[in-house]
Design a protein around this motif. Structure first.
Motif, short mmCIF file in Angstrom:
data_model
loop_
_atom_site.label_atom_id
_atom_site.label_comp_id
_atom_site.label_asym_id
_atom_site.label_seq_id
_atom_site.Cartn_x
_atom_site.Cartn_y
_atom_site.Cartn_z
N THR A 1 -36.64 -21.46 -1.10
CA THR A 1 -36.77 -22.44 -0.32
C THR A 1 -36.99 -22.23 1.19
N MET A 2 -36.79 -21.07 1.74
CA MET A 2 -36.95 -20.63 2.81
C MET A 2 -37.47 -19.20 2.79
N PRO A 3 -38.60 -18.81 3.09
CA PRO A 3 -39.02 -17.35 3.27
C PRO A 3 -38.46 -16.53 4.27
N PHE A 4 -38.42 -17.22 5.25
CA PHE A 4 -37.64 -16.14 6.38
C PHE A 4 -36.23 -15.74 6.01
N VAL A 5 -35.53 -16.81 5.25
CA VAL A 5 -34.25 -16.41 4.92
C VAL A 5 -34.24 -15.35 3.86
N ALA A 6 -35.11 -15.41 2.82
CA ALA A 6 -35.41 -14.68 1.80
C ALA A 6 -35.52 -13.25 2.30
N ASP A 7 -36.39 -13.17 3.25
CA ASP A 7 -36.75 -11.91 3.82
C ASP A 7 -35.21 -11.33 4.56
N GLN A 8 -34.63 -11.93 5.41
CA GLN A 8 -33.73 -11.68 6.11
C GLN A 8 -32.15 -11.29 5.17
N GLY A 9 -32.17 -12.31 4.24
CA GLY A 9 -31.10 -11.89 3.08
C GLY A 9 -31.31 -10.73 2.55
N LYS A 10 -32.45 -10.41 1.95
CA LYS A 10 -32.99 -9.20 1.26
C LYS A 10 -32.60 -8.00 2.09
N GLU A 11 -33.11 -8.02 3.43
CA GLU A 11 -32.72 -6.94 4.56
C GLU A 11 -31.33 -6.82 4.55
N ALA A 12 -30.45 -7.80 5.00
CA ALA A 12 -29.12 -7.49 5.06
C ALA A 12 -28.40 -7.15 3.72
N LEU A 13 -28.74 -7.66 2.74
CA LEU A 13 -28.27 -6.95 1.32
C LEU A 13 -28.45 -5.70 1.26
N ASN A 14 -29.72 -5.02 1.45
CA ASN A 14 -30.25 -3.75 1.21
C ASN A 14 -29.38 -2.70 2.36
N PHE A 15 -29.14 -3.27 3.62
CA PHE A 15 -28.46 -2.65 4.47
C PHE A 15 -27.08 -2.51 4.22
N ASN A 16 -26.35 -3.39 3.70
CA ASN A 16 -25.10 -3.48 3.34
C ASN A 16 -24.70 -2.59 2.03
N ILE A 17 -25.58 -2.54 1.20
CA ILE A 17 -25.56 -1.46 0.15
C ILE A 17 -25.57 -0.33 0.45
N THR A 18 -26.57 -0.06 1.60
CA THR A 18 -26.64 1.41 2.14
C THR A 18 -25.40 1.77 2.80
N VAL A 19 -24.70 0.79 3.35
CA VAL A 19 -23.30 1.34 4.30
C VAL A 19 -22.32 1.15 3.41
N LEU A 20 -22.28 0.57 2.11
CA LEU A 20 -21.46 0.69 1.34
C LEU A 20 -21.37 2.20 0.63
N ILE A 21 -22.61 2.70 0.42
CA ILE A 21 -22.80 3.96 -0.22
C ILE A 21 -22.16 5.09 0.83
N ALA A 22 -22.53 4.79 2.06
CA ALA A 22 -22.35 5.83 2.92
C ALA A 22 -20.76 5.71 3.21
N ALA A 23 -20.22 4.58 3.25
CA ALA A 23 -18.61 4.46 3.31
C ALA A 23 -18.16 5.34 2.20
N ILE A 24 -18.60 4.99 0.90
CA ILE A 24 -17.94 5.75 -0.33
C ILE A 24 -18.14 7.34 -0.04
N ILE A 25 -19.18 7.86 0.45
CA ILE A 25 -19.14 9.37 0.52
C ILE A 25 -18.38 9.59 1.61
N SER A 26 -18.18 8.89 2.75
CA SER A 26 -17.29 9.18 3.85
C SER A 26 -15.79 9.55 3.35
N PHE A 27 -15.76 8.48 2.43
CA PHE A 27 -14.11 8.27 1.72
C PHE A 27 -13.95 9.91 1.11
N ILE A 28 -15.01 10.05 0.25
CA ILE A 28 -14.98 11.39 -0.64
C ILE A 28 -14.72 12.49 0.46
#
Length: 115
Positions: free
Chosen positions: A43-70
């Motif tokens: 329903t909201m193209p801007f939110v779709a774009d920003q939500g996807k961007e935030a999701l991708n960033f936070n998946i990247t951060v999660l991967i980096a955090a897991i690597i840091s823990f290791i």
């Protein structure tokens, strides 16, 4: 002036700030943006774009955090985790501020896994 409504800007900002749910729920940094994106993407193209961007960033951060823990086994992980956490918080706040202005924010160093 851009033609993005105040409601879309607010939801765009929420897509970024919802990652702060990680302080309440383990994995909330991924779940928050995922929920906002799934609810508003049709329903909201801007939110779709920003939500996807935030999701991708936070998946990247999660991967980096897991690597840091290791890497804590060899001590460098402690420093890396601190850098990842500080960068995550600063970039999340910056993205929320830009999104509230109606600017489509792009996080640096992000794996774009969700397209």
């Amino acid at each position: 002036m851009n033609d993005i409504s105040q409601e879309e800007r607010t939801w765009g900002m929420a897509a970024h700030l919802s990652s702060l749910a990680t302080f309440l729920v383990p994995g909330g940094n991924v779940l928050g943006p995922l929920i906002v994106w799934l609810v508003k993407k049709d329903t909201m193209p801007f939110v779709a774009d920003q939500g996807k961007e935030a999701l991708n960033f936070n998946i990247t951060v999660l991967i980096a955090a897991i690597i840091s823990f290791i890497l804590m086994i060899v001590v460098i992980g402690f420093l890396l985790l601190a850098v990842v956490a500080a960068g995550w918080l600063v970039l999340t706040i910056l993205a929320a501020m830009e999104s509230s202005k109606g600017v489509a924010y792009r996080y640096p160093f992000t794996l774009r896994l969700v397209s």
